[in-house]
Motif scaffolding. Structure first.
Motif: not given
Length: 117
Positions: A52-61
């Motif tokens: 979920w941390e990585v998914i959050g980074v991706l969505r912010a990117f």
């Protein structure tokens, strides 16, 4: 407006979510955590807080640059947001086996990265 081929649908809580032939969302607005869970299940991945941390980074990117990151920008963005230990290719390969940039973008409800090197 470009035409997108709908290959199949994902059933999520009584709703049908259209997927393209490669399993990416046809409509990015259809994404939700429940959709991510269903997509992850198809990949054989049980989402953990690290996912979920990585998914959050991706969505912010994506919100900032309007594109899903390829592998190198993904590693850099994760490292910047989550620290150097998590911003490593090996960490992302463990979380999203195969092609981390493609798999993580699909789970985050983003379009396929243009270049997955």
């Amino acid at each position: 407006m470009a035409s997108t081929t709908i290959d199949h649908y994902l059933r999520v809580g009584g709703n049908e979510v259209a997927l393209d032939p490669e399993g990416y969302l046809v409509e990015l607005s259809d994404w939700s955590p429940a959709v991510a869970e269903c997509l992850a299940e198809q990949e054989g991945i049980a989402l953990t807080p690290e996912h979920w941390e990585v998914i959050g980074v991706l969505r912010a990117f994506y919100a900032r640059y309007e594109q899903a990151p390829a592998m190198r920008p993904l590693v850099k963005a994760v490292g910047r947001e989550l620290g150097p230990e998590k911003g490593r290719s090996i960490h992302l390969m463990r979380l999203f086996p195969g092609s981390p940039a493609k798999v993580s973008a699909r789970l985050a409800g983003l379009p396929k990265p243009a270049n997955c090197l």
